[in-house]
Design a protein around this motif. Structure first.
Motif, short mmCIF file in Angstrom:
data_model
loop_
_atom_site.label_atom_id
_atom_site.label_comp_id
_atom_site.label_asym_id
_atom_site.label_seq_id
_atom_site.Cartn_x
_atom_site.Cartn_y
_atom_site.Cartn_z
N VAL A 183 -7.12 -17.44 -1.83
CA VAL A 183 -7.87 -16.58 -0.91
C VAL A 183 -7.30 -15.17 -0.95
O VAL A 183 -6.14 -14.97 -1.29
CB VAL A 183 -7.83 -17.11 0.54
N THR A 184 -8.13 -14.23 -0.62
CA THR A 184 -7.68 -12.85 -0.49
C THR A 184 -7.54 -12.59 1.00
O THR A 184 -8.44 -12.88 1.77
CB THR A 184 -8.72 -11.90 -1.09
N ILE A 185 -6.41 -12.05 1.39
CA ILE A 185 -6.13 -11.91 2.81
C ILE A 185 -5.82 -10.47 3.19
O ILE A 185 -4.86 -10.19 3.89
CB ILE A 185 -4.97 -12.84 3.22
N GLU A 186 -6.66 -9.54 2.71
CA GLU A 186 -6.41 -8.13 3.01
C GLU A 186 -6.25 -7.91 4.52
O GLU A 186 -5.47 -7.08 4.95
CB GLU A 186 -7.56 -7.24 2.53
N ALA A 187 -7.03 -8.65 5.32
CA ALA A 187 -7.02 -8.43 6.77
C ALA A 187 -5.76 -8.96 7.44
O ALA A 187 -5.46 -8.60 8.57
CB ALA A 187 -8.25 -9.10 7.39
N GLU A 188 -5.02 -9.82 6.78
CA GLU A 188 -3.81 -10.41 7.37
C GLU A 188 -2.61 -9.48 7.13
O GLU A 188 -1.76 -9.74 6.30
CB GLU A 188 -3.54 -11.79 6.78
N ALA A 189 -2.57 -8.40 7.90
CA ALA A 189 -1.52 -7.41 7.73
C ALA A 189 -0.12 -8.00 7.95
O ALA A 189 0.83 -7.60 7.29
CB ALA A 189 -1.75 -6.24 8.69
N THR A 190 -0.01 -8.96 8.85
CA THR A 190 1.29 -9.57 9.13
C THR A 190 1.83 -10.29 7.90
O THR A 190 3.01 -10.18 7.57
CB THR A 190 1.16 -10.57 10.30
N VAL A 191 0.94 -11.02 7.21
CA VAL A 191 1.36 -11.76 6.02
C VAL A 191 1.74 -10.78 4.92
O VAL A 191 2.77 -10.94 4.26
CB VAL A 191 0.25 -12.72 5.55
N MET A 192 0.92 -9.75 4.72
CA MET A 192 1.20 -8.77 3.67
C MET A 192 2.52 -8.05 3.96
O MET A 192 3.29 -7.78 3.04
CB MET A 192 0.04 -7.79 3.53
N ALA A 193 2.79 -7.75 5.22
CA ALA A 193 4.05 -7.10 5.59
C ALA A 193 5.24 -8.03 5.32
O ALA A 193 6.28 -7.58 4.83
CB ALA A 193 4.02 -6.69 7.06
N ALA A 194 5.07 -9.31 5.59
CA ALA A 194 6.15 -10.28 5.34
C ALA A 194 6.42 -10.41 3.84
O ALA A 194 7.57 -10.49 3.41
CB ALA A 194 5.80 -11.64 5.94
N GLN A 233 -4.94 2.11 -1.93
CA GLN A 233 -3.84 3.00 -2.34
C GLN A 233 -2.50 2.58 -1.73
O GLN A 233 -1.46 2.69 -2.38
CB GLN A 233 -4.15 4.45 -1.99
N LYS A 234 -2.49 2.09 -0.51
CA LYS A 234 -1.24 1.65 0.11
C LYS A 234 -0.64 0.48 -0.68
O LYS A 234 0.57 0.43 -0.89
CB LYS A 234 -1.46 1.25 1.57
N CYS A 235 -1.50 -0.43 -1.10
CA CYS A 235 -1.02 -1.58 -1.89
C CYS A 235 -0.52 -1.12 -3.26
O CYS A 235 0.51 -1.61 -3.75
CB CYS A 235 -2.13 -2.61 -2.05
N ILE A 236 -1.23 -0.19 -3.87
CA ILE A 236 -0.80 0.36 -5.16
C ILE A 236 0.58 1.01 -5.00
O ILE A 236 1.47 0.82 -5.84
CB ILE A 236 -1.83 1.36 -5.70
N ASP A 237 0.77 1.75 -3.91
CA ASP A 237 2.06 2.41 -3.66
C ASP A 237 3.19 1.39 -3.48
O ASP A 237 4.29 1.58 -3.99
CB ASP A 237 1.97 3.32 -2.43
N VAL A 238 2.90 0.31 -2.76
CA VAL A 238 3.92 -0.74 -2.54
C VAL A 238 4.34 -1.35 -3.87
O VAL A 238 5.53 -1.52 -4.14
CB VAL A 238 3.39 -1.83 -1.57
#
Length: 157
Positions: free
Chosen positions: A32-43, A72-77
Motif C-alpha cells: 500500500v502507499t501511505i502518503e497520508a500516514e505522516a506518523t509512519v513516514m516520520a518513523a 519534493q519533501k520525500c525527494i529531499d529526504v
C-alpha cells in the motif's frame, strides 16, 4: 488499521534493530502507499539515522517505496542519504530515486548522474539504472555530463 500502524511505529521507534527491520519489511510487503500516514513516514525517516547501516538502508528503501512520486519533501529526504558513509545506504537512496522522483526531474537526474562516480560499483550500477529511468528519452544533453565523467574515471570496472 490505525492500531497496526501504531504498532509498526512503536517497533520502528524501539531502537531494536531486529524489530526495526521486521517493521520495515512488513511495510514494504504491505503493497500500500501511505502518503497520508505522516506518523509512519516520520518513523521510517527516523530509522534512516540509526547507527546500523542495514536498518538505514532498509528505511531508505521502504521510504522510497511508500512515498508519493514527485513529492519534493520525500525527494529531499532520500537525497540526504546519498552521502551516507555506508555504500548500501547510498545504493538504497539512488534506487529510491526511481520511485520518488518523476521522469524528467532535472535535480534527481543530476543527483543520479553524480552517483555514477561513487566509489562502490553497486552504487554506480543503481545510479545508472535510476538515471535511465528518470532521463527523458532523446535528451542527449542530460546524458552527456554524467556519462562522460564515468568514461574519464580510470577506476571504473
Amino acid at each position: 488499521m490505525a492500531s497496526d500502524w501504531q504498532g509498526l511505529c512503536h517497533d520502528l521507534q524501539s531502537g531494536m534493530q531486529r524489530k526495526q527491520l521486521q517493521a520495515l519489511k512488513s511495510l514494504q510487503n504491505s503493497g500500500v502507499t501511505i502518503e497520508a500516514e505522516a506518523t509512519v513516514m516520520a518513523a521510517i525517516s527516523d530509522c534512516m539515522t540509526t547507527a546500523q547501516a542495514d536498518v538505514r538502508a532498509m528505511a531508505v528503501k521502504t521510504f522510497g517505496n511508500l512515498a508519493e512520486a514527485g513529492d519534493q519533501k520525500c525527494i529531499d529526504v532520500v537525497s540526504e542519504r546519498l552521502t551516507d558513509d555506508h555504500w548500501s545506504v547510498r545504493r538504497a537512496a539512488v534506487e529510491s530515486f526511481s520511485h520518488v522522483a518523476i521522469k524528467g526531474d532535472r535535480d534527481a537526474i543530476a543527483a543520479a548522474g553524480a552517483m555514477m562516480r561513487d566509489s562502490n560499483a553497486e552504487v554506480r550500477t543503481f545510479a545508472l539504472k535510476a538515471f535511465t529511468h528518470l532521463a527523458e528519452r532523446g535528451d542527449i544533453q542530460q546524458a552527456l555530463t554524467p556519462l562522460s565523467s564515468c568514461l574519464d574515471r580510470k577506476s571504473v570496472v
